[in-house]
Design an enzyme around this catalytic site. Sequence first.
Site, PDB file in Angstrom:
ATOM      1  N   LYS A   1       0.834  -1.192   0.000  1.00  0.00           N
ATOM      2  CA  LYS A   1       0.000   0.000   0.000  1.00  0.00           C
ATOM      3  C   LYS A   1       0.875   1.251   0.000  1.00  0.00           C
ATOM      4  O   LYS A   1       2.034   1.207   0.418  1.00  0.00           O
ATOM      5  CB  LYS A   1      -0.878   0.028   1.258  1.00  0.00           C
ATOM      6  CG  LYS A   1      -1.965  -1.018   1.327  1.00  0.00           C
ATOM      7  CD  LYS A   1      -2.740  -0.864   2.631  1.00  0.00           C
ATOM      8  CE  LYS A   1      -3.843  -1.908   2.737  1.00  0.00           C
ATOM      9  NZ  LYS A   1      -4.937  -1.665   1.784  1.00  0.00           N
TER      10      LYS A   1
ATOM     11  N   ARG B   1     -10.497 -11.357   1.506  1.00  0.00           N
ATOM     12  CA  ARG B   1     -11.374 -12.380   0.931  1.00  0.00           C
ATOM     13  C   ARG B   1     -10.732 -13.761   0.977  1.00  0.00           C
ATOM     14  O   ARG B   1     -11.429 -14.774   0.978  1.00  0.00           O
ATOM     15  CB  ARG B   1     -11.744 -11.978  -0.504  1.00  0.00           C
ATOM     16  CG  ARG B   1     -10.579 -11.886  -1.461  1.00  0.00           C
ATOM     17  CD  ARG B   1     -10.878 -11.005  -2.665  1.00  0.00           C
ATOM     18  NE  ARG B   1     -10.920  -9.595  -2.302  1.00  0.00           N
ATOM     19  CZ  ARG B   1     -11.269  -8.620  -3.133  1.00  0.00           C
ATOM     20  NH1 ARG B   1     -11.584  -8.899  -4.394  1.00  0.00           N
ATOM     21  NH2 ARG B   1     -11.294  -7.369  -2.740  1.00  0.00           N
TER      22      ARG B   1
END
Length: 506
Positions: free
Chosen positions: A283, A357
């Site tokens: 990130k 996920r």
Amino acid sequence: MKFQVKAGNWTQAAQDLVIVVVPEGQLLKWAKKQGVSEMAAVARQAAGSVEKASEFRGAAGETLLVHLPQGVAARRLLAVGAGPVKELNAGSFRLAVALGARWAAQKGLSRVGFVLELPGQKALDEKARTEIAVETFLLATYKFTEYLEDAGKHAAPDQVTLWAASGRSLPGLQKAAAYARTVGEAVCWTRDTNNQPGNKANPAYLASLARKAGRDFPSLHCTVLGPSELKKLGMGGILGVGAGSEQPPQLIVLDYRPARRLGPTVGLVGKGITFDSGGISLKPGQGMEWMRFDKSGAVAVLGTMRALAALKLPLRVVGVMACAENMPSGSAIRPGDILRTHSGKTVEVLNTDAEGRLVLADALSYIGKYKPDVVVDLATLTGACVVALGNEAAGLFSQDTKLVDQLVAAGTRTGDRVWPMPLWPEYGQMIKGDAADLKNIGGRDAGAITAAAFLQNFVQDYRWAHLDIAGTGWTEKGKPTAAKGATGFGVRLLLDWMQHLAGRKV
């Protein structure tokens, strides 16, 4: 903070502050009825014309403070506007209570009274106002102080007295206040836990809290699966995400088994990424400190399970928290790697920052062994959901219309609002893989929906809803009912929903 519900003449009680919520245009009638002449004078002036209006009409967010009011034993009387009567609802009442509670906390006042009467309206009964008031006093005055040297500054009130209209209603209101206190304290506990930084709150730390909950509440049975057990179960999703960190991943299970069971068996699943660097798909550095809140879903499940046991809710509930730290290192998974999940399905990892996920895939598959009738998962899953809904509602994904309606209603009642999003079969085609059964991202378009469609592949034989709480799990600026940091979103929503499932709403 201690709460008590009383009936009688609140004007004769010696308190540091009394708060009254007043809808627009109702101050004069209320002040004359209560005999508060100073407020009546202000209301008369405000009722004349805009030119003659004083500082208070009762619009949402307005406040009027009177020091040493005549005929009132309290040292201060604070009126908080709630807006037009016809628009008044649980949300606007909650906001007004929050403004009053925060004002009392900022002034360091110890003994606070709150008048439950809400003149001129019929939208909220006294029991609902009691629950909202108790909950909101706890949430609006919350502050995470563990690492602050001046932790005592701006302390919350010690004693809050809720003044009821009649003694006949006291038993029911006292019960409602006790319920709301348990819920509010559960949200505050969740905030405290979620606010812990990544150098303390790693997967093992969350596991230790779950074990403690199992010791504190005999009805909670705790199981923690570490790397060796996860490997035996073929949980390549959670193992893959945690592979780059020195902190081993943990799958935490809290099984609530009440003495008396009613209704369906419920499953709760939470994403618990205790810090999310993005892994190899790193990130940007700016704002990365907020990624300590990527555990919001798991912590909300943990806080909810503790509250269930405290409330003795007669439902069987299983909470599964998939916890890992997503870090870059020589052992981390890479873009292009293929993982085999607990379900047997394979996933090509196109982006290691789409890690939530992957851990949820294993958890949703694993919870099937408990044979739940219905499962709700919570996850700070996608920035796309924040783009779609901002910070005011979580995205709700489900093809079960009855479940959607139940969760929307619970969100409206509690203020943990959710908004239904589509989950049509076409979106599922966007995450079909080439080298594996699935790929973990579906491209730029419909990012929150394709993430939900990915999770749907791992749902077993149970009804299911996914809540994307990326925009609601924490707040970077703060809100009237939540200080900057963790919000505890989901605890009130889930508890209210399950109370209604059990047919035992207070």
